[in-house]
Design a protein around this motif. Structure first.
Motif, mmCIF file in Angstrom:
data_model
loop_
_atom_site.group_PDB
_atom_site.id
_atom_site.type_symbol
_atom_site.label_atom_id
_atom_site.label_comp_id
_atom_site.label_asym_id
_atom_site.label_seq_id
_atom_site.Cartn_x
_atom_site.Cartn_y
_atom_site.Cartn_z
ATOM 1 N N ILE A 17 0.831 -1.211 0.000
ATOM 2 C CA ILE A 17 0.000 0.000 0.000
ATOM 3 C C ILE A 17 0.865 1.261 0.000
ATOM 4 N N VAL A 18 1.935 1.278 0.783
ATOM 5 C CA VAL A 18 2.849 2.430 0.772
ATOM 6 C C VAL A 18 3.392 2.644 -0.646
ATOM 7 N N ASN A 19 3.814 1.558 -1.281
ATOM 8 C CA ASN A 19 4.322 1.644 -2.642
ATOM 9 C C ASN A 19 3.237 2.154 -3.601
ATOM 10 N N ALA A 20 2.011 1.664 -3.448
ATOM 11 C CA ALA A 20 0.913 2.087 -4.323
ATOM 12 C C ALA A 20 0.630 3.581 -4.171
ATOM 13 N N VAL A 21 0.605 4.055 -2.939
ATOM 14 C CA VAL A 21 0.338 5.480 -2.698
ATOM 15 C C VAL A 21 1.423 6.340 -3.346
ATOM 16 N N ILE A 52 -2.630 -2.632 -4.841
ATOM 17 C CA ILE A 52 -3.878 -2.519 -4.077
ATOM 18 C C ILE A 52 -4.706 -3.794 -4.222
ATOM 19 N N LEU A 53 -4.844 -4.283 -5.450
ATOM 20 C CA LEU A 53 -5.651 -5.493 -5.677
ATOM 21 C C LEU A 53 -5.079 -6.710 -4.965
ATOM 22 N N ILE A 54 -3.769 -6.886 -5.015
ATOM 23 C CA ILE A 54 -3.190 -8.059 -4.363
ATOM 24 C C ILE A 54 -3.250 -7.917 -2.843
ATOM 25 N N THR A 55 -3.217 -6.703 -2.329
ATOM 26 C CA THR A 55 -3.374 -6.507 -0.890
ATOM 27 C C THR A 55 -4.780 -6.907 -0.450
ATOM 28 N N VAL A 56 -5.782 -6.514 -1.217
ATOM 29 C CA VAL A 56 -7.158 -6.926 -0.927
ATOM 30 C C VAL A 56 -7.269 -8.450 -1.001
ATOM 31 N N ALA A 57 -6.661 -9.043 -2.030
ATOM 32 C CA ALA A 57 -6.701 -10.501 -2.178
ATOM 33 C C ALA A 57 -6.006 -11.195 -1.010
ATOM 34 N N LEU A 58 -4.891 -10.623 -0.547
ATOM 35 C CA LEU A 58 -4.196 -11.209 0.616
ATOM 36 C C LEU A 58 -5.135 -11.304 1.817
ATOM 37 N N GLY A 59 -5.872 -10.239 2.066
ATOM 38 C CA GLY A 59 -6.779 -10.230 3.204
ATOM 39 C C GLY A 59 -8.000 -11.104 3.000
ATOM 40 N N ALA A 60 -8.456 -11.221 1.769
ATOM 41 C CA ALA A 60 -9.689 -11.957 1.500
ATOM 42 C C ALA A 60 -9.470 -13.457 1.309
ATOM 43 N N VAL A 61 -8.400 -13.835 0.638
ATOM 44 C CA VAL A 61 -8.206 -15.238 0.250
ATOM 45 C C VAL A 61 -7.318 -15.991 1.228
ATOM 46 N N ARG A 62 -6.251 -15.367 1.689
ATOM 47 C CA ARG A 62 -5.332 -15.966 2.679
ATOM 48 C C ARG A 62 -4.827 -17.345 2.266
ATOM 49 N N VAL A 110 11.832 5.323 -0.421
ATOM 50 C CA VAL A 110 10.740 4.761 0.379
ATOM 51 C C VAL A 110 10.020 3.660 -0.402
ATOM 52 N N ALA A 111 9.776 3.891 -1.696
ATOM 53 C CA ALA A 111 9.127 2.864 -2.529
ATOM 54 C C ALA A 111 9.993 1.611 -2.605
ATOM 55 N N ALA A 112 11.292 1.775 -2.753
ATOM 56 C CA ALA A 112 12.192 0.618 -2.820
ATOM 57 C C ALA A 112 12.170 -0.169 -1.514
ATOM 58 N N ILE A 113 12.231 0.538 -0.414
ATOM 59 C CA ILE A 113 12.189 -0.138 0.893
ATOM 60 C C ILE A 113 10.845 -0.840 1.076
ATOM 61 N N ALA A 114 9.756 -0.153 0.739
ATOM 62 C CA ALA A 114 8.420 -0.739 0.892
ATOM 63 C C ALA A 114 8.276 -2.000 0.043
ATOM 64 N N GLN A 115 8.766 -1.955 -1.192
ATOM 65 C CA GLN A 115 8.673 -3.127 -2.066
ATOM 66 C C GLN A 115 9.550 -4.263 -1.557
ATOM 67 N N GLY A 116 10.737 -3.937 -1.078
ATOM 68 C CA GLY A 116 11.619 -4.967 -0.544
ATOM 69 C C GLY A 116 11.039 -5.638 0.686
ATOM 70 N N VAL A 117 10.504 -4.845 1.590
ATOM 71 C CA VAL A 117 9.891 -5.379 2.807
ATOM 72 C C VAL A 117 8.658 -6.209 2.445
ATOM 73 N N ALA A 118 7.835 -5.697 1.525
ATOM 74 C CA ALA A 118 6.639 -6.437 1.100
ATOM 75 C C ALA A 118 7.018 -7.759 0.456
ATOM 76 N N ALA A 119 8.058 -7.756 -0.365
ATOM 77 C CA ALA A 119 8.489 -8.991 -1.028
ATOM 78 C C ALA A 119 8.957 -10.023 -0.008
#
Length: 140
Positions: A17-21, A52-62, A110-119
């Motif tokens: 989400i940070v990366n998306a924003v 955003i879509l994959i974040t929603v899917a993460l919460g919904a599908v698990r 910040v985007a690079a860090i956010a993507q790295g942490v998310a990955a």
């Protein structure tokens, strides 16, 4: 294990989400870098929408496969960000712009860090979910 799973979902989602924003905020700035089909700003919007879509899917599908897709999206974005800093990515044959931006600025870092942490979190989550599902299916 439940706390670990929750933390991994939260960290992966927050990073995406940070990366998306950031990508949505910067998109208009990069609209001038145009390809035949899409501008770099459009690619930023696509990256943001995917996050955003994959974040929603993460919460919904698990499920492990959703976490794996989240890891791929985060790694792909991070890879493009780093590569476009060190070499020209000529995507004009695909109707996309040539992308080269050798400057590091706050939003990019910040985007690079956010993507790295998310990955990392999504990759770990894929492993945890796969093991958890395997353990549940083997329980007598």
């Amino acid at each position: 294990m439940r706390v670990l799973r929750f933390a991994l979902y939260a960290v992966a989602g927050a990073g995406l989400i940070v990366n998306a924003v950031i990508h949505l905020q910067l998109a208009a700035t990069f609209d001038a870098i145009a390809g035949a089909l899409l501008s770099q700003g459009d690619l930023f919007r696509v990256q943001a929408a995917a996050g955003i879509l994959i974040t929603v899917a993460l919460g919904a599908v698990r499920r492990a496969w959703v976490a794996a897709i989240a890891a791929v999206i985060a790694l792909g974005g991070l890879g493009m960000l780093v590569l476009s800093t060190i070499l020209v990515l000529d995507l004009t044959a695909l109707g996309l712009p040539a992308i080269f931006e050798p400057v590091w600025y706050v939003d990019k870092v910040v985007a690079a860090i956010a993507q790295g942490v998310a990955a990392l979190a999504a990759g770990a989550l894929a492993i945890v979910e796969r093991r958890r599902r395997g353990a549940v299916s083997h329980t007598p």
